[in-house]
Design an enzyme around this catalytic site. Sequence first.
Site, PDB file in Angstrom:
ATOM      1  CE  LYS A  13      -2.099  -0.588   3.933  1.00 44.51           C
ATOM      2  NZ  LYS A  13      -1.519   0.034   4.991  1.00 44.51           N
ATOM      3  NE  ARG A  88      -4.551  -0.289   9.972  1.00 38.57           N
ATOM      4  CZ  ARG A  88      -3.445   0.231   9.447  1.00 38.57           C
ATOM      5  NH1 ARG A  88      -3.471   1.382   8.864  1.00 38.57           N
ATOM      6  NH2 ARG A  88      -2.322  -0.437   9.495  1.00 38.57           N
ATOM      7  NE  ARG A 127       7.156  -3.052   5.801  1.00 38.86           N
ATOM      8  CZ  ARG A 127       5.885  -2.646   5.812  1.00 38.86           C
ATOM      9  NH1 ARG A 127       5.225  -2.489   4.681  1.00 38.86           N
ATOM     10  NH2 ARG A 127       5.275  -2.424   6.938  1.00 38.86           N
ATOM     11  NE  ARG A 160       6.333  -0.090  10.133  1.00 40.24           N
ATOM     12  CZ  ARG A 160       5.189   0.028   9.492  1.00 40.24           C
ATOM     13  NH1 ARG A 160       5.165   0.507   8.264  1.00 40.24           N
ATOM     14  NH2 ARG A 160       4.065  -0.338  10.053  1.00 40.24           N
ATOM     15  NE  ARG A 171       1.662  -3.940  11.354  1.00 32.23           N
ATOM     16  CZ  ARG A 171       2.661  -3.799  10.485  1.00 32.23           C
ATOM     17  NH1 ARG A 171       3.798  -4.432  10.663  1.00 32.23           N
ATOM     18  NH2 ARG A 171       2.512  -3.026   9.436  1.00 32.23           N
TER      19      ARG A 171
END
Length: 214
Positions: A13, A88, A127, A160, A171
């Site tokens: 995203k 969300r 990531r 992160r 998540r």
Amino acid sequence: MRIILFGAPGAGKGTQASRLEEELEIPQISTGEILRRAKADGTPMGRAASEYMDAGKLVPDEVVVGIVKERIQQPDAQKGYILDGFPRTLAQARELEDMLEKIGAPIDKVVSLEVPESNLVERLSGRRSCPECKAGYHMQFAPPSRDEICDKCGGSLVHRDDDRPESVRERLRTFEAQTAPVKDFYESKGRLARVDGVGKMEEVFELLREALRK
Ligand code: AMP
């Protein structure tokens, strides 16, 4: 053009939204990014949000709705924007609809980037991002040329806190439980376009552009 971009954590995203930002010359509004900045700056909002974020949970609706309300009134958002990571929850979606109805500026497109869960875990664990210039990397699919160093600005790359396995699982569970019903909300109004998010970044971007043209 006012766009909502949905996608599970790791669906790409953020990357696609920043490509759209360049192409359409409208700002990407990422609630996650705004919250991470507030956390790094140590503001009261950032401090309050950080325990939810680190645990992979959602920050309370009133906080994020307040952020978005303020952000979409800024001059650079008057031509449009890309909402990345908002709404969300159903409550956020309803607040957004009300807010936009009042100012007569409804959302034009709602797009969902669809990626299977097995790919998401792989993407999130590799990531890395540069806290200085925001460039994104993946240790397997798009590694930097020097280990953990940003190719663009020489900054030290970070993983992160919430991309670590314990948070990732939470998540993804949160996404399924709370955000999937928001997609259903837009789908039931016949407003959701689904885009296959598996594939090279440019291929996905082409599909996204096509969905926005329709
Ligand atoms: P993201 O970068 O979009 O994955 O967001 C990172 C984290 O910020 C999420 O796991 C949540 O803790 C928080 N967050 C971002 N957007 C929202 C939102 N719309 N509602 C609640 N929490 C959010």
